[in-house]
Design a protein around this motif. Structure first.
Motif, short mmCIF file in Angstrom:
data_model
loop_
_atom_site.label_atom_id
_atom_site.label_comp_id
_atom_site.label_asym_id
_atom_site.label_seq_id
_atom_site.Cartn_x
_atom_site.Cartn_y
_atom_site.Cartn_z
N ASP A 44 23.56 7.55 -16.51
CA ASP A 44 22.33 8.00 -17.17
C ASP A 44 21.17 7.89 -16.18
N TYR B 61 20.98 9.11 -22.98
CA TYR B 61 21.96 10.18 -23.15
C TYR B 61 22.38 10.68 -21.77
N LEU B 62 23.56 11.30 -21.72
CA LEU B 62 23.99 11.98 -20.50
C LEU B 62 23.73 13.47 -20.67
N GLY B 63 22.59 13.91 -20.14
CA GLY B 63 22.24 15.31 -20.21
C GLY B 63 22.90 16.11 -19.09
N ARG B 64 22.63 17.39 -19.08
CA ARG B 64 23.23 18.27 -18.07
C ARG B 64 22.86 17.81 -16.66
N ASP B 65 21.60 17.44 -16.44
CA ASP B 65 21.17 17.00 -15.12
C ASP B 65 21.87 15.70 -14.72
N ASP B 66 22.06 14.79 -15.69
CA ASP B 66 22.78 13.54 -15.40
C ASP B 66 24.21 13.84 -14.96
N LEU C 125 30.33 19.28 -21.00
CA LEU C 125 29.57 19.37 -22.24
C LEU C 125 30.31 20.18 -23.29
N ASP D 62 30.73 17.39 -25.96
CA ASP D 62 29.52 17.37 -26.78
C ASP D 62 29.86 17.79 -28.21
N ASP E 56 24.36 19.17 -29.18
CA ASP E 56 22.95 19.02 -28.85
C ASP E 56 22.66 19.14 -27.36
N ARG F 291 23.93 17.36 -24.86
CA ARG F 291 23.97 16.09 -24.14
C ARG F 291 25.03 15.20 -24.76
N SER G 285 26.05 11.56 -26.20
CA SER G 285 25.66 10.23 -26.66
C SER G 285 26.67 9.23 -26.13
#
Length: 219
Positions: free
Chosen positions: A147, A153-158, A185, A189, A193, A195, A197
């Motif tokens: 993270d 959260y682990l987003g796309r950039d992460d 994702l 995912d 959403d 990202r 959790s």
């Protein structure tokens, strides 16, 4: 979660496991809070029997292993009286030299997130990466390490940053890294959403049988 109070009434591995089912991983601080409580009266020299007993209770280490970790920490200090080891010196540890997340690991375990480590930070880190740490504990800290932006959260950039660290920019183009992140994702995912959790990340880890063996630092 009150951290130290909870830890004193629950075995270490159960305290970690229970906290993971009730709270977001970035809020899990039982082990660190427990160690910080002990540190308030600690000297800079040898560890007392009382300190060893408390450290043994708060970590996944026995006394012999705690003394070994203390010795390694002392070897990293520039001067005998120092309480902290600078990030640049921690990164010299042979055990993490080749780890692509070595700087992120230090920052996650550093109390002020600078990467500089007190003995309690260092002991906490080595305990989580030890052979006896549970899968749940390792998964919670892996999530925090990946993270990068610290938003829980682990987003796309992460995910792109994680892929970049694992594969290296010389092996994958930016487009290929983005494709890998999008694939992760799409598969993990569950609520759509955009990202991951902690629960969704944990589902991925649960399907990786070699996770525990790779998330380890051998002393």
């Amino acid at each position: 979660l009150s951290g130290y109070t909870f830890a004193k009434t629950t075995p270490a591995h159960l305290a970690h496991r229970t906290s993971q089912t009730q709270q977001e991983p970035e809020k899990v601080g039982f082990q660190h809070q427990c160690l910080h409580h002990i540190a308030m009266g600690q000297s800079n020299s040898a560890l007392s029997n009382e300190e060893l007993e408390e450290y043994e209770y708060c970590t996944f280490f026995n006394r012999k292993e705690i003394l070994l970790v203390h010795q390694r920490f002392s070897q990293l200090k520039m001067h005998a009286g120092e309480d902290m080891v600078a990030l640049k010196n921690v990164l010299k540890l042979p055990e993490i030299t080749n780890n692509p997340f070595r700087e992120r690991i230090c920052k996650v375990f550093s109390q002020d997130e600078s990467g500089d480590l007190s003995f309690e930070d260092f002991l906490d880190m080595m305990s989580v990466f030890s052979e006896n740490a549970t899968r749940d504990v390792k998964a919670s800290y892996a999530f925090r390490i990946y993270d990068f932006d610290g938003d829980g959260y682990l987003g796309r950039d992460d995910l792109i940053d994680t892929v970049r660290a694992l594969c290296g920019e010389e092996n994958l183009t930016n487009d290929e890294m983005s494709q890998v992140a999008d694939k992760i994702l799409n598969e993990a995912d569950l609520d759509g959403d955009g990202r991951l959790s902690y629960v969704e990340f944990d589902n991925v880890i649960a399907r990786a049988p070699d996770f525990i063996s790779t998330f380890r630092i051998r002393m």
